[in-house]
Design a protein around this motif. Structure first.
Motif, PDB file in Angstrom:
ATOM      1  N   ALA A  47       0.826  -1.200   0.000  1.00 35.79           N
ATOM      2  CA  ALA A  47       0.000   0.000   0.000  1.00 35.79           C
ATOM      3  C   ALA A  47       0.863   1.253   0.000  1.00 35.79           C
ATOM      4  CB  ALA A  47      -0.935  -0.008   1.211  1.00 35.79           C
ATOM      5  N   GLU A  48       1.967   1.216   0.749  1.00 28.42           N
ATOM      6  CA  GLU A  48       2.868   2.367   0.797  1.00 28.42           C
ATOM      7  C   GLU A  48       3.489   2.623  -0.570  1.00 28.42           C
ATOM      8  OE1 GLU A  48       4.257   5.637   2.530  1.00 28.42           O
ATOM      9  OE2 GLU A  48       2.977   4.151   3.505  1.00 28.42           O
ATOM     10  N   GLU A  49       3.899   1.541  -1.241  1.00 23.95           N
ATOM     11  CA  GLU A  49       4.473   1.705  -2.582  1.00 23.95           C
ATOM     12  C   GLU A  49       3.423   2.234  -3.560  1.00 23.95           C
ATOM     13  OE1 GLU A  49       6.866  -1.461  -4.893  1.00 23.95           O
ATOM     14  OE2 GLU A  49       4.940  -1.298  -5.915  1.00 23.95           O
ATOM     15  N   GLN A  50       2.200   1.710  -3.470  1.00 24.80           N
ATOM     16  CA  GLN A  50       1.158   2.166  -4.376  1.00 24.80           C
ATOM     17  C   GLN A  50       0.881   3.658  -4.191  1.00 24.80           C
ATOM     18  OE1 GLN A  50      -3.365   1.416  -4.228  1.00 24.80           O
ATOM     19  NE2 GLN A  50      -2.627  -0.269  -5.503  1.00 24.80           N
ATOM     20  N   LYS A  51       0.899   4.114  -2.936  1.00 23.63           N
ATOM     21  CA  LYS A  51       0.675   5.541  -2.691  1.00 23.63           C
ATOM     22  C   LYS A  51       1.811   6.387  -3.242  1.00 23.63           C
ATOM     23  CE  LYS A  51      -2.136   4.697   1.394  1.00 23.63           C
ATOM     24  NZ  LYS A  51      -2.207   4.724   2.868  1.00 23.63           N
TER      25      LYS A  51
ATOM     26  N   GLY B 209      -2.489   1.451   5.399  1.00 21.70           N
ATOM     27  CA  GLY B 209      -2.569   0.048   5.009  1.00 21.70           C
ATOM     28  C   GLY B 209      -3.607  -0.247   3.950  1.00 21.70           C
ATOM     29  N   GLU B 210      -4.331   0.769   3.482  1.00 24.00           N
ATOM     30  CA  GLU B 210      -5.336   0.548   2.458  1.00 24.00           C
ATOM     31  C   GLU B 210      -4.713   0.694   1.081  1.00 24.00           C
ATOM     32  OE1 GLU B 210      -8.913   2.747   2.845  1.00 24.00           O
ATOM     33  OE2 GLU B 210      -9.030   2.498   5.007  1.00 24.00           O
ATOM     34  N   MET B 211      -5.262  -0.027   0.137  1.00 24.86           N
ATOM     35  CA  MET B 211      -4.782   0.095  -1.230  1.00 24.86           C
ATOM     36  C   MET B 211      -5.884  -0.364  -2.182  1.00 24.86           C
ATOM     37  SD  MET B 211      -2.222  -3.222  -1.462  1.00 24.86           S
ATOM     38  CE  MET B 211      -2.023  -3.124  -3.227  1.00 24.86           C
ATOM     39  N   GLU B 212      -5.864   0.206  -3.351  1.00 22.45           N
ATOM     40  CA  GLU B 212      -6.729  -0.281  -4.418  1.00 22.45           C
ATOM     41  C   GLU B 212      -6.272  -1.689  -4.785  1.00 22.45           C
ATOM     42  OE1 GLU B 212      -7.238   0.569  -9.182  1.00 22.45           O
ATOM     43  OE2 GLU B 212      -6.771   2.270  -7.863  1.00 22.45           O
ATOM     44  N   ASP B 213      -7.203  -2.605  -4.979  1.00 24.57           N
ATOM     45  CA  ASP B 213      -6.772  -3.946  -5.364  1.00 24.57           C
ATOM     46  C   ASP B 213      -5.971  -3.851  -6.657  1.00 24.57           C
ATOM     47  OD1 ASP B 213      -8.106  -5.282  -7.850  1.00 24.57           O
ATOM     48  OD2 ASP B 213      -9.761  -4.196  -6.919  1.00 24.57           O
TER      49      ASP B 213
ATOM     50  N   ALA C 206       1.226   7.174 -11.354  1.00 24.33           N
ATOM     51  CA  ALA C 206       1.610   5.902 -11.967  1.00 24.33           C
ATOM     52  C   ALA C 206       1.132   4.735 -11.109  1.00 24.33           C
ATOM     53  CB  ALA C 206       3.117   5.829 -12.151  1.00 24.33           C
ATOM     54  N   TYR C 207       1.007   3.583 -11.760  1.00 20.33           N
ATOM     55  CA  TYR C 207       0.687   2.322 -11.098  1.00 20.33           C
ATOM     56  C   TYR C 207       1.492   1.216 -11.778  1.00 20.33           C
ATOM     57  CZ  TYR C 207      -3.458   4.564  -9.044  1.00 20.33           C
ATOM     58  OH  TYR C 207      -4.304   5.390  -8.347  1.00 20.33           O
ATOM     59  N   ARG C 208       1.789   0.161 -11.022  1.00 19.42           N
ATOM     60  CA  ARG C 208       2.333  -1.025 -11.669  1.00 19.42           C
ATOM     61  C   ARG C 208       1.311  -1.575 -12.664  1.00 19.42           C
ATOM     62  NH1 ARG C 208       6.102  -4.910  -8.547  1.00 19.42           N
ATOM     63  NH2 ARG C 208       7.017  -3.681  -6.869  1.00 19.42           N
ATOM     64  N   GLY C 209       1.764  -2.505 -13.507  1.00 19.13           N
ATOM     65  CA  GLY C 209       0.825  -3.236 -14.335  1.00 19.13           C
ATOM     66  C   GLY C 209      -0.089  -4.081 -13.475  1.00 19.13           C
ATOM     67  N   PRO C 210      -1.246  -4.484 -13.962  1.00 26.68           N
ATOM     68  CA  PRO C 210      -2.186  -5.270 -13.155  1.00 26.68           C
ATOM     69  C   PRO C 210      -1.642  -6.663 -12.842  1.00 26.68           C
ATOM     70  CG  PRO C 210      -3.264  -4.278 -15.069  1.00 26.68           C
ATOM     71  CD  PRO C 210      -1.799  -4.125 -15.285  1.00 26.68           C
TER      72      PRO C 210
ATOM     73  N   GLY D 203      -9.906   6.218  -4.707  1.00 23.35           N
ATOM     74  CA  GLY D 203      -9.823   7.201  -3.629  1.00 23.35           C
ATOM     75  C   GLY D 203      -9.406   6.659  -2.284  1.00 23.35           C
ATOM     76  N   VAL D 204      -8.999   5.386  -2.173  1.00 20.19           N
ATOM     77  CA  VAL D 204      -8.582   4.854  -0.867  1.00 20.19           C
ATOM     78  C   VAL D 204      -7.280   5.522  -0.431  1.00 20.19           C
ATOM     79  CG1 VAL D 204      -9.723   2.640  -1.191  1.00 20.19           C
ATOM     80  CG2 VAL D 204      -7.391   2.924  -1.999  1.00 20.19           C
TER      81      VAL D 204
END
Length: 718
Positions: free
Chosen positions: A622-626, A712-716, A633-637, A707-708
């Motif tokens: 979650a920290e990396e995603q934020k 510790g929250e993250m978009e799936d 940017a986002y990683r690939g799915p 919008g999460v």
């Protein structure tokens, strides 16, 4: 059956395991692995040497196809005997082949010839995955003959003989092989309807209520287009280009057809719904269906309830609920069978290309005739918990499965069954028309509040090959041999029919809702399983491009994030994005991968097999995603992959530094209007391969998903 024939059929069964992928039509010299040598005969010899097929031989001669059947290639010939041809003539009041025109012979011959090799072991879907030489698909279904042999039916009528003794004593078998293909003996001449989709709907008494509404609302007039008579592929030369390190050739599309796909509830479904909703049929079925449509659509469009066009007397008005009801049943593209509703099935993976079915079901999204709406089509996977229950019964009474319209089961609060698509191939009436196809469904297909707020309130991911309807209607999506190329990466033969498939570029005006300048070339690259792209295909822009396209509709107005999935490479360029004419942030640099200092640097560990994901705490992810999210940017799915190690390994996009998603914009979107994205070149000169820009897939993400932001929250990341 003799031993030689048994060996031949066994080898064809093995071919079904290895060579199921769609391939393009022939070239002069075949590769050894793509045909089988048993008889020493070509298809032309097969016809010449068997008197019982002399009528079909005459038909092919008059169609001027015998020379084609004498060349190497990969063909399947569905071969009617003289008896079958004579029965065909008799049914039409004819006594001789001479009474057929040359055009009739051309149609008959091309209907029975497919430019690919198909054994009966491969005919497991509801249609062949390659069109015949008329550009039409042959419907297939499985059954048994009078001797209890398993056989395949074509168009619900003709069947392939398991074994047949002809009048002259010759014994023929299914899967009979020649040097340039397979011969499948059939018991009658195959016919394809040349009617429009509206006409074949009219001719089916099982769906009279829907057809009555189609006429009453005037929507019937919206599904009469067939093709653009001004389009001629010969007006455009082939185009040579370099994408990353590969030299390739692209052609314009062969055709510019228009097509429609209709999901239709049989009358029995409507009769049950009228009882469920307490609706009287005393004033006729059209009035009853209007009353049903009011109950469903008035809550979705409350501002139109008092409009004059809402009344039953104004069924052709665009705000009329029955007009909307009928329009939402119709997709603006031609889909000839259920196997085409979602992505290509790769035999090696036993699932739709690029979808990890342990985690997700294959899903595609398609626009409908109802403005600013889409359907969600989901293919059930036996690997997922919610899909072990199968309560779908087809119109023939058999248990069905596989595809649903507007289904969702990710979480209990969103559960919605949707409508099951029936893949029955009927003898009569026909389902496939010159400009469309229809499927039965077992429940209402509607854009209701539940569909809008529960089913479609989610991240919408679309491969760009599904964004533009023309790609599917004109039979370009995911076509070709994803294992091989012509010329090993050098410019392909200038032949318009390369053996392994075509890349295509699109003239201005070909794609609806797309505009670009004269210095731009827009290319669709056919799938390759090793490409760093979802489903193996991708789109490229070249030149000093200024490119605009209408984005697919969102289900409701609100804050949405628009993302582009792509593979950054050193040969690519930089572009500026605009939403509805307004520039969005800094230019997107397609040369920067996730391990660059612009993104994660050495904090990113390359791991296509996702061991890092399995061993990393959710809080760290979650920290990396934020962190990436702050960089747009986002990683690939995680559920998307390409294929490595010669078809034996899935490489997941989440663990590859060359596969990522970038936020193009985050903005309020009015769901009642058209919206446009513009890509304008921002490279310094002719960067890389002529400013090469890549589009792989497109995401539209509501604020409820992106919008999460809690600890510790993250978009799936699926």
């Amino acid at each position: 059956m003799n031993i030689k024939k048994n060996i031949r059929i066994a080898l064809m069964g093995l071919a079904a395991l290895v060579f199921v992928a769609p391939m393009a039509s022939c070239t002069d010299e075949p590769d050894a692995e793509n045909y089988y040598t048993f008889t020493g005969e070509m298809l032309s010899d097969y016809l010449n040497n068997r008197a019982e097929y002399s009528d079909f031989k005459t038909i092919c001669e008059r169609a001027k196809l015998m020379d084609l059947l004498a060349t190497y290639g990969q063909y399947t010939c569905f071969l009617p005997s003289n008896e079958a041809v004579q029965n065909f003539l008799k049914d039409r009041g004819l006594s001789s082949l001479s009474q057929l025109s040359d055009a009739d012979c051309d149609t008959i011959a091309r209907t029975h010839l497919v430019a690919n090799m198909y054994s009966t072991f491969e005919m497991t879907q509801d249609r062949l995955s390659t069109a015949n030489l008329l550009g039409r698909y042959l419907a297939t279904s499985q059954g048994v003959d009078k001797d209890s042999n398993a056989v395949v039916y074509l168009e619900g009528t003709a069947h392939i003989y398991f074994e047949k003794t002809l009048a002259d004593g010759t014994v023929v078998h299914q899967n009979d092989s020649v040097e340039n293909g397979i011969v499948q003996p059939i018991d009658m001449v195959i016919e394809k309807s040349n009617s429009y989709i509206a006409d074949i709907l009219r001719n089916n008494p099982k769906i009279s209520i829907f057809y009555g509404a189609l006429v009453a609302t005037g929507v019937r007039e919206q599904i009469l287009l067939v093709d653009d008579p001004t389009y001629n592929k010969r007006d455009y030369p082939l185009y040579r280009y370099k994408s990353h390190i590969r030299n390739e050739v692209a052609w314009v599309p062969d055709t510019k057809k228009f097509g429609f796909t209709v999901f239709v509830e049989p009358d029995s479904v409507y009769e049950a719904k009228f009882q469920e909703y307490g609706i009287s049929t005393d004033n006729g079925s059209t009035r009853a269906l209007y009353d049903l449509a009011c109950q469903i659509y008035d809550p979705v469009y409350p501002n139109d309830v008092s409009a004059e066009g809402h009344k039953f007397e104004n069924l052709t008005d665009s705000v009329n609920p029955l007009h909307r009801f009928v329009q939402y049943h119709i997709m603006t593209r031609y889909v000839p069978g259920t196997s085409d509703l979602t992505a290509l099935i790769v035999p090696e993976m036993k699932e739709a290309f690029g979808f990890e079915t342990k985690w997700v079901n294959p899903v595609d999204w398609y626009e409908t005739l109802l403005p600013h709406t889409m359907l969600k089509i989901e293919q059930l996977s036996r690997n997922k918990r919610e899909d072990t229950k199968n309560d779908c019964i087809g119109i023939d009474g058999d248990k069905k499965e596989r595809h649903f319209v507007n289904r969702r089961y990710e979480a209990p609060e969103y559960e919605f069954r949707g409508a099951c698509v029936d893949n029955t191939v009927e003898t009569k009436p026909v389902h496939d028309a010159l400009n469309g196809h229809y499927f039965y469904v077992d429940d209402l297909v509607v854009f209701s509040k539940d569909v809008r707020d529960r089913v479609q309130n989610m991240r919408i991911r679309m491969d760009f090959s599904t964004v533009f309807p023309e790609v599917m209607t004109n039979d370009m999506r995911l076509k070709g041999n994803y294992r091989a190329d012509d010329g090993n990466g050098t410019p392909a033969d200038d032949s318009p029919e390369p053996k392994n498939g075509k890349n295509h570029y699109f003239p201005l005006g070909y794609l609806d809702g797309v505009t670009f300048n004269s210095n731009c070339t827009f290319i669709y690259r056919r799938p390759h399983w090793e490409f760093w792209s979802w489903q193996g295909d991708e789109w490229n822009l070249f030149g000093d491009y200024d490119f605009t396209f209408r984005i697919p509709p969102v289900p409701y107005s609100g804050e949405w994030q628009l993302r582009l999935g792509f593979a950054p490479l050193e040969t690519r360029g930089v572009m500026q994005v605009y939403f509805d004419g307004v520039p969005q942030g800094i230019p997107l640099d397609m040369t920067q991968i996730l391990t660059s200092e612009m993104y994660l640097g050495d904090r990113f560990t390359e791991d296509p097999q996702l061991s890092e994901y399995k061993n990393t705490a959710k809080e760290d992810l979650a920290e990396e995603q934020k962190l990436l999210k702050n960089l747009n940017a986002y990683r690939g799915p995680r559920s998307c992959y390409n294929i490595g190690n010669n078809g034996t390994q899935k490489n997941y996009s989440w663990g590859i530094s060359h596969m990522m998603r970038r936020v193009l914009c985050q903005t309020y979107i009015d769901a009642t209007k058209d919206h446009f994205l513009r890509f304008r070149v921002a490279s310094d000169g002719k960067q890389g391969n002529d400013n090469e820009f890549m589009l792989d897939f497109f995401e539209m993400v509501p604020k409820s998903v992106y919008g999460v932001d809690g600890d510790g929250e993250m978009e799936d990341d699926l």
